[in-house]
Write a protein that holds these residues in place. Structure first.
Motif, short mmCIF file in Angstrom:
data_model
loop_
_atom_site.label_atom_id
_atom_site.label_comp_id
_atom_site.label_asym_id
_atom_site.label_seq_id
_atom_site.Cartn_x
_atom_site.Cartn_y
_atom_site.Cartn_z
N PRO A 17 -1.01 -0.22 -4.61
CA PRO A 17 -0.90 -0.91 -5.89
C PRO A 17 -2.22 -1.36 -6.49
O PRO A 17 -2.28 -1.75 -7.65
CB PRO A 17 -0.02 -2.12 -5.52
CG PRO A 17 -0.35 -2.39 -4.09
CD PRO A 17 -0.60 -1.04 -3.47
N HIS A 18 -3.30 -1.34 -5.70
CA HIS A 18 -4.58 -1.87 -6.17
C HIS A 18 -5.47 -0.75 -6.71
O HIS A 18 -5.76 0.21 -6.02
CB HIS A 18 -5.29 -2.62 -5.05
CG HIS A 18 -4.47 -3.71 -4.46
ND1 HIS A 18 -4.12 -4.84 -5.17
CD2 HIS A 18 -3.90 -3.84 -3.24
CE1 HIS A 18 -3.39 -5.64 -4.40
NE2 HIS A 18 -3.23 -5.05 -3.23
N ALA A 19 -5.92 -0.90 -7.96
CA ALA A 19 -6.75 0.11 -8.59
C ALA A 19 -8.11 0.21 -7.92
O ALA A 19 -8.64 -0.77 -7.40
CB ALA A 19 -6.93 -0.24 -10.07
N PHE A 20 -8.66 1.42 -7.90
CA PHE A 20 -10.01 1.71 -7.43
C PHE A 20 -10.23 1.45 -5.94
O PHE A 20 -11.35 1.25 -5.50
CB PHE A 20 -11.04 0.92 -8.24
CG PHE A 20 -10.99 1.22 -9.71
CD1 PHE A 20 -11.41 2.44 -10.19
CD2 PHE A 20 -10.51 0.28 -10.60
CE1 PHE A 20 -11.36 2.74 -11.55
CE2 PHE A 20 -10.45 0.55 -11.96
CZ PHE A 20 -10.87 1.78 -12.44
N ARG A 21 -9.17 1.49 -5.15
CA ARG A 21 -9.33 1.26 -3.72
C ARG A 21 -10.18 2.35 -3.07
O ARG A 21 -11.12 2.06 -2.32
CB ARG A 21 -7.95 1.20 -3.05
CG ARG A 21 -8.02 0.87 -1.56
CD ARG A 21 -6.63 0.67 -0.99
NE ARG A 21 -6.68 0.36 0.43
CZ ARG A 21 -5.59 0.09 1.16
NH1 ARG A 21 -4.40 0.09 0.59
NH2 ARG A 21 -5.72 -0.18 2.44
#
Length: 230
Positions: A17-21
């Motif tokens: 769900p977290h962008a740019f991981r």
């Protein structure tokens, strides 16, 4: 040295769900050194150039961390030691191609005044798979004290070239071409730089566009009103 684009967002609901991981894990930039708290925006210096990498896909309004960081970073610039200031971001603020039209407009409205007041010399962007060079601009008008804007997204990818430019041409756009190519920026000295765009024709390279630039730090007329004289 890189900054993120839309293909690096990589959000997958529930699973990721977290962008740019992945981007942050694989492309760690030296953001701490410039006082940034995010790998998505930072600055660094090379010779006589202060380079600012902005994030098109993270918060940028006047209450955001990126906006406040940009304010503080611009204030710290010493134009005697780094007379050139260059900004790089992904989604162009000025664009006359039908591809991605207007996608950088909200960020432009939020941050353009900061770059103008700091007399940023040059702004590079990508995203649009074509080449376009504008004149110096501020707030959609030609301004000799504003940045010169260049879109150099012509390296291309699986989506191909952005072939359709709007007609008639905008007078602010001085050169535009939907071809594969690459650019070269040569910093000649404290006051002059030379930009060339090379059209890639198979095994041959061709200089299709070039312009000489003078650093805004050397132009007294751009620092008369409310600015410290250099």
């Amino acid at each position: 040295m890189v900054t993120e684009g839309n293909h690096e967002i990589e959000t997958i609901p529930i699973i990721q769900p977290h962008a740019f991981r992945s981007y942050n894990a694989r492309w760690p930039m030296p953001y701490n050194e410039s006082g940034s708290t995010s790998n998505l925006y930072y600055s660094f210096e090379v010779a006589n150039v202060h380079i600012i990498m902005l994030g098109s896909y993270t918060d940028f309004d006047e209450h955001s961390k990126q906006y406040k960081w940009l304010q503080s970073d611009l204030v710290k610039i010493d134009r005697k030691s780094t007379p050139w200031v260059i900004v790089l971001l992904h989604a162009p603020w000025y664009n006359t191609n039908e591809a991605h039209e207007g996608e950088g407009e909200e960020m432009r409205q939020a941050m353009e005044a900061l770059l103008y007041e700091a007399r940023v010399d040059l702004v590079f962007s990508g995203h649009v798979h074509a080449y376009e060079r504008f004149t110096r601009i501020y707030d959609n008008n030609a301004d000799s004290c504003g940045p010169l804007y260049v879109t150099i997204g012509d390296g291309g990818n699986r989506e191909g070239l952005a072939l359709t430019f709007k007609k008639p041409p905008n007078p602010l756009s001085l050169y535009r071409e939907p071809s594969f190519g690459h650019g070269r920026l040569r910093m000649v000295n404290e006051t002059h730089a030379h930009w060339t765009w090379h059209r890639n024709n198979d095994s041959n390279t061709f200089v299709a566009d070039n312009v000489w630039m003078k650093s805004l730090s050397s132009l007294k007329e751009c620092w008369k009103f409310g600015h410290e004289e250099l």
